[in-house]
Design a protein around this motif. Structure first.
Motif: not given
Lengths: 187, 262
Positions: A27-41, A43-54
């Motif tokens: 699920w990390e790829r879809p979550i990263y893509a979701l975060a990236y498209r909502v946030i548009g950045r 690095e922040d999308a990666r952080d959001v993705c990691q935080e989501t799984f944590l």
């Protein structure tokens, strides 16, 4: 054997750390893509993705299986994106300069891509990102979930906690704004 | 853009549902029938489809790492069983407490060994053991009186450390009792360090690529300058050669004329 998400969750709760890793890989790829498209950045999308799984990891024992695991994960990610957008409103990040070094792009290109493809892709990405950035967060989220994640209107409504008709309206309005921004009004 | 408004009930919602094919079959049929007769809806659908086509080409950039847990999972599945050993509880004790504990152990050892360190005119004298001849009773009392506050402090520190370590140990035990959450802080720390390293690596790669690109650009510029210079020189040579040819032709003509006269 391929386990379903829910089975992997049960095994993770039982202490099998590898099952959770499998969920992350799935699920990390879809979550990263979701975060990236909502946030548009990125690095922040990666952080959001990691935080989501944590967060998911910490709260796994509380997952009751009433909703799909993916919906639960999407909700966590969307909440984090929402927090990010709110923080962003308070302390906006200075955007990157408009001009991008083509050589830098070339360095990051796929081995099979020509430099022309890279530039075209980059230009289109920038145009779409700019257009998406103009949308209110609710419309952007609705479009991302529908367009890129294929959720049904009902699933989106459940995720964001609003009526079904509101989701459709947001989507329509968002698409109308994008149509203007992307310069496709005369077709 | 002027457009005749369509009066189809709840038109925008139905249109978007039709666009994404997330619509009840009966509603789809009804709207399809409507669209064939309604130009504004037809053109609106075409425009929105075009928007969707553009949106479909937008792919987020590849994340710098394939999986932020893959490294961790590799580590946990690695052949080295040491890496899978549970974290020792003292890893969670603050460093200052570990240092203090070490000093406490040293102090306690010194006192148990009855360490006697003296420095006088005859030099440094270190004496250990209870069997060593003790000083006169008066001196012993004085020494005990002098050592008493130190021992009390030591004992207090010892107690404080013990209670803190007990508390810390209890916290760690409680945390490890939570399913799948025992090694989270370490795992998270490892992940962050790994992410930082990866970012740094990526940055270095980008810098290297940029430097190479810069060198390439410099070489190209130099090549261009050299080509221009060669062209100029060729031009000079051609001009000189042409001038020389003219002179030679004049001389030949002159000689021909002179020879014809004779």
């Amino acid at each position: 054997m391929t386990w379903s998400d829910e089975e992997l969750v049960t095994r993770s709760i039982g202490g099998d750390a590898d099952s959770f890793n499998q969920l992350v890989l799935r699920w990390e790829r879809p979550i990263y893509a979701l975060a990236y498209r909502v946030i548009g950045r990125e690095e922040d999308a990666r952080d959001v993705c990691q935080e989501t799984f944590l967060r998911a990891f910490r709260a796994l024992s509380g997952f009751r299986g009433q909703a799909k695991f993916s919906s639960w994960l999407y909700r966590i990610a969307l909440n984090l994106c929402r927090d990010w957008v709110r923080r962003q409103r308070r302390t906006p990040v200075v955007p990157l300069p408009e001009d991008v070094d083509v050589m830098e792009l070339a360095a990051a290109r796929e081995p099979t891509e020509s430099i022309e493809d890279v530039i075209a892709r980059h230009d289109l990405t920038r145009v779409v990102e700019h257009a998406m950035a103009k949308l209110p967060e609710e419309q952007r989220t609705a479009i991302v979930l529908k367009e890129y994640h294929g959720l049904t209107f009902q699933e989106i409504a459940d995720l964001v906690g609003c009526p079904l008709s509101t989701v459709k309206t947001r989507l329509y309005q968002g698409l109308a704004v994008l149509r203007r921004e992307l310069g496709q009004s005369d077709q | 853009m002027s457009e005749i408004a369509c009066i189809y009930p709840d038109r925008d919602a139905v249109l978007v549902a039709y666009l994404y094919d997330d619509i009840e079959p009966a509603d789809r049929v009804a709207f399809e029938t409507h669209v064939t007769a309604c130009l504004p809806c037809r053109s609106e659908l075409a425009r929105l489809r075009s928007v969707r086509t553009t949106l479909a080409q937008w792919a987020p950039p590849e994340p710098a790492r394939t999986s932020f847990l893959s490294v961790e999972s590799r580590e946990s599945q690695g052949p080295n069983p040491e890496s899978r050993r549970p974290t020792a509880w003292w890893h969670n004790v603050p460093v200052w407490a570990q240092v203090a504990a070490a000093m406490l152990v040293l102090g306690a050892s010194a006192s148990i060994a009855n360490l006697d360190v003296r420095y006088n005119r005859s030099g440094l004298t270190i004496r250990t053991g209870w069997s060593a001849p003790g000083p006169a009773p008066a001196v012993t009392q004085a020494a005990q009186a002098g050592a008493a506050p130190w021992r009390a402090d030591l004992a207090a520190l010892q107690n404080q450390l013990r209670s803190e370590m007990r508390a810390q140990s209890a916290t760690v035990t409680a945390a490890s009792a939570v399913p799948a959450g025992g090694t989270l802080s370490d795992a998270e720390f490892r992940r962050r360090v790994r992410a930082l390293l990866d970012e740094s690596e990526k940055r270095q790669e980008t810098e290297l690529a940029l430097r190479i690109a810069q060198v390439q650009r410099d070489v190209n510029a130099q090549r261009q300058a050299d080509l221009t210079r060669i062209n100029q020189n060729l031009g000079y040579i051609q001009r000189d050669t042409y001038g020389e040819q003219l002179k030679q032709r004049e001389v030949v003509n002159y000689l021909l004329k002179v020879s014809q006269r004779q």
